[in-house]
Motif scaffolding. Structure first.
Motif, PDB file in Angstrom:
ATOM      1  N   ASP A  83      13.304 -10.390  -3.231  1.00 35.63           N
ATOM      2  CA  ASP A  83      13.471  -9.019  -2.757  1.00 35.63           C
ATOM      3  C   ASP A  83      13.869  -8.106  -3.915  1.00 35.63           C
ATOM      4  OD1 ASP A  83      12.997 -10.025  -0.241  1.00 35.63           O
ATOM      5  OD2 ASP A  83      15.117 -10.368   0.165  1.00 35.63           O
ATOM      6  N   ILE A  84      14.782  -8.562  -4.732  1.00 34.18           N
ATOM      7  CA  ILE A  84      15.232  -7.775  -5.875  1.00 34.18           C
ATOM      8  C   ILE A  84      14.105  -7.565  -6.871  1.00 34.18           C
ATOM      9  CG2 ILE A  84      16.810  -7.758  -7.853  1.00 34.18           C
ATOM     10  CD1 ILE A  84      18.843  -9.213  -6.158  1.00 34.18           C
TER      11      ILE A  84
ATOM     12  N   ARG B  89      -2.007   7.567   4.003  1.00 32.80           N
ATOM     13  CA  ARG B  89      -1.897   6.823   2.759  1.00 32.80           C
ATOM     14  C   ARG B  89      -0.588   6.057   2.755  1.00 32.80           C
ATOM     15  NH1 ARG B  89      -3.929  11.144  -1.848  1.00 32.80           N
ATOM     16  NH2 ARG B  89      -6.055  11.339  -1.114  1.00 32.80           N
ATOM     17  N   THR B  90      -0.632   4.839   2.354  1.00 29.66           N
ATOM     18  CA  THR B  90       0.575   4.011   2.320  1.00 29.66           C
ATOM     19  C   THR B  90       0.774   3.438   0.944  1.00 29.66           C
ATOM     20  OG1 THR B  90      -0.644   2.054   2.989  1.00 29.66           O
ATOM     21  CG2 THR B  90       0.321   3.392   4.760  1.00 29.66           C
ATOM     22  N   MET B  91       2.031   3.178   0.671  1.00 29.72           N
ATOM     23  CA  MET B  91       2.388   2.538  -0.589  1.00 29.72           C
ATOM     24  C   MET B  91       2.929   1.165  -0.267  1.00 29.72           C
ATOM     25  SD  MET B  91       4.927   3.829  -3.615  1.00 29.72           S
ATOM     26  CE  MET B  91       6.367   3.916  -2.565  1.00 29.72           C
ATOM     27  N   ASP B  92       2.204   0.146  -0.647  1.00 28.41           N
ATOM     28  CA  ASP B  92       2.594  -1.216  -0.337  1.00 28.41           C
ATOM     29  C   ASP B  92       3.640  -1.686  -1.352  1.00 28.41           C
ATOM     30  OD1 ASP B  92       2.845  -3.766   0.461  1.00 28.41           O
ATOM     31  OD2 ASP B  92       0.851  -4.422  -0.191  1.00 28.41           O
ATOM     32  N   LEU B  93       4.879  -1.808  -0.883  1.00 28.35           N
ATOM     33  CA  LEU B  93       5.937  -2.289  -1.754  1.00 28.35           C
ATOM     34  C   LEU B  93       5.936  -3.797  -1.844  1.00 28.35           C
ATOM     35  CD1 LEU B  93       8.913  -0.031  -0.635  1.00 28.35           C
ATOM     36  CD2 LEU B  93       7.440   0.252  -2.611  1.00 28.35           C
ATOM     37  N   GLY B  94       4.988  -4.426  -1.110  1.00 26.72           N
ATOM     38  CA  GLY B  94       4.999  -5.882  -1.097  1.00 26.72           C
ATOM     39  C   GLY B  94       6.070  -6.409  -0.170  1.00 26.72           C
ATOM     40  N   LEU B  95       6.607  -5.527   0.718  1.00 23.70           N
ATOM     41  CA  LEU B  95       7.687  -5.899   1.614  1.00 23.70           C
ATOM     42  C   LEU B  95       7.373  -5.423   3.014  1.00 23.70           C
ATOM     43  CD1 LEU B  95      10.616  -4.609  -0.600  1.00 23.70           C
ATOM     44  CD2 LEU B  95       9.877  -6.974  -0.415  1.00 23.70           C
TER      45      LEU B  95
END
Length: 446
Positions: A78-79, A56-62
């Motif tokens: 990024d902030i 399972r992954t959590m996509d931080l959008g980064l």
């Protein structure tokens, strides 16, 4: 602050304390944390994430290598994405069972996210160790204590994630980000240039004379608390806003000198620092400011007599080799003015007199000094006096309680003999006669 935010704040505080005990300070690399986030986070935390079995992954959008870039290469997006990740992590913490291991792990991850966000906003590499501003000499602090408060913005300094400075002169504390907003000059410079107290009791001029503005930062204030509460400083008598006046308390010199009152009163921040720095400075000449005080405070009379005796003992010590080697006068190194004069007092002296502490310590020092002169040292004993009026009794010293000293030649006599004698001082008479003989001799030779 909502109930949920309060709960998260408590959890974060507990983890911050744990991290500080383990020696964790500031994260320079974020790659390992991102891997943990991707591996353990639940898919429902962030919309649009995908799960494949146990991975399972959590996509931080980064991208993962995003956090490996130099600090200077980060951009505003990024902030923003980190802020989004923090909000989603907070939601997950509230959904998980209280005190569960997963909740604790996610609180740690939330702290890591905030650490990284703080690094992006306030990179530590650019902060010098020493900065000079408005006569302040700011030194970067290494302490990670969370009990400090910024004197500029009145918020907590989170030492784990924020850079902060302390002035080495007046101990003014502030965030690194607040440095350029400071308008208050260093109080120590005022102490150096103007070492005197306000000696009027709470010299109020009125809030209307202040134009309903803070006496320091000029922010709008009123007695009704709209838009900000007006708080009076008992030392200056002026009104201040809640940012410049934190309801600190201090002993007011004017109340001590005029009323012998030592109750602490509310003062503004700048007055508190000024009074603290002035506490041990001997700038109060009581005989000029309020001589009647000695008629009502017996302790002051006792201290004055002890100080006068010590000044009479000083010539013995500065000409005695044994006393110089024993450094007897250094017993008064914290109150150096006691061996220079008998009429100057510091505010700390007066406080110690009121509590009886100064009387005890000074009596003990007086006894030690007298013992050296009269019993321990033969050289000092040889500098004693014999009463020339009665030519009887023991050797006399000018600091003995039953003696009197001639103001002209400093000869010492029994007090009763000196006041009963209707003639002049025998030593003064001899000196006058010798001087006349020398003048007659000079005339004959010429």
């Amino acid at each position: 602050m909502s109930k949920n935010d309060s709960l998260i704040a408590v959890l974060i505080l507990r983890c911050l304390i744990t991290l500080s005990l383990l020696g964790t300070t500031r994260l320079n690399s974020f790659n390992m944390f991102c891997s943990e986030v991707y591996a353990e986070a639940r898919p429902e935390v962030f919309p649009g994430t995908r799960t494949h079995g146990s991975d399972r992954t959590m996509d931080l959008g980064l991208a993962e290598d995003h956090f490996s870039r130099p600090v200077g290469s980060f951009v505003a997006s990024d902030i923003e994405q980190l802020k989004l990740a923090i909000e989603e992590c907070k939601k997950l913490i509230l959904e998980l069972p209280e005190h569960s291991e997963r909740q604790k792990d996610n609180v740690v991850k939330l702290i890591h996210l905030r650490l990284k966000l703080q690094e992006l906003k306030d990179p530590e590499e650019d902060e010098p160790n020493l900065r000079v501003l408005l006569e302040h000499r700011f030194s970067k602090e290494k302490s990670k204590s969370v009990k400090q408060t910024c004197d500029k913005c009145s918020t907590i300094i989170w030492g784990l994630i924020q850079t902060w400075y302390t002035c080495t002169g007046c101990y003014y504390r502030c965030h690194s980000k607040c440095m350029n907003l400071i308008t208050k000059p260093c109080v120590r410079s005022k102490v150096s240039h103007q070492s005197e107290y306000e000696l009027s009791i709470c010299p109020e001029i009125g809030l209307d004379r202040q134009d309903y503005r803070c006496a320091e930062c000029r922010a709008q204030i009123s007695l009704r608390g709209v838009p900000s509460e007006a708080r009076q400083c008992d030392y200056t008598g002026q009104y201040y806003c809640s940012t410049c006046h934190w309801n600190d308390t201090a002993v007011i010199p004017a109340r001590v000198i005029h009323n012998w009152e030592f109750e602490s009163r509310k003062v503004c921040r700048s007055s508190m620092r000024y009074l603290a720095l002035m506490m041990s400075r001997p700038v109060l000449r009581l005989k000029e400011i309020n001589p009647l005080l000695f008629n009502f405070v017996e302790e002051l009379v006792e201290i004055r007599k002890l100080r006068q005796d010590i000044l009479l003992m000083k010539p013995y010590f500065i000409t005695c080799k044994e006393a110089m080697e024993a450094r007897l006068l250094l017993q008064l190194q914290d109150r150096q003015h006691f061996v220079e004069n008998d009429d100057m007092y510091s505010l700390q002296d007066l406080i110690d007199i009121s509590t009886g502490r100064l009387s005890c310590s000074l009596t003990e020092i007086h006894t030690t000094f007298a013992k050296h002169i009269k019993l321990d040292c033969e050289r000092c004993q040889a500098k004693g006096f014999v009463c020339e009026l009665c030519k009887e009794g023991d050797i006399l010293f000018p600091f003995d309680s039953h003696t009197s000293v001639c103001h002209d030649c400093s000869a010492v006599f029994h007090r009763d003999c000196y006041f009963d004698n209707s003639t002049t001082c025998p030593r003064c008479a001899r000196m006058t006669e010798r001087k006349q003989d020398e003048e007659e001799l000079d005339v004959k030779e010429s």
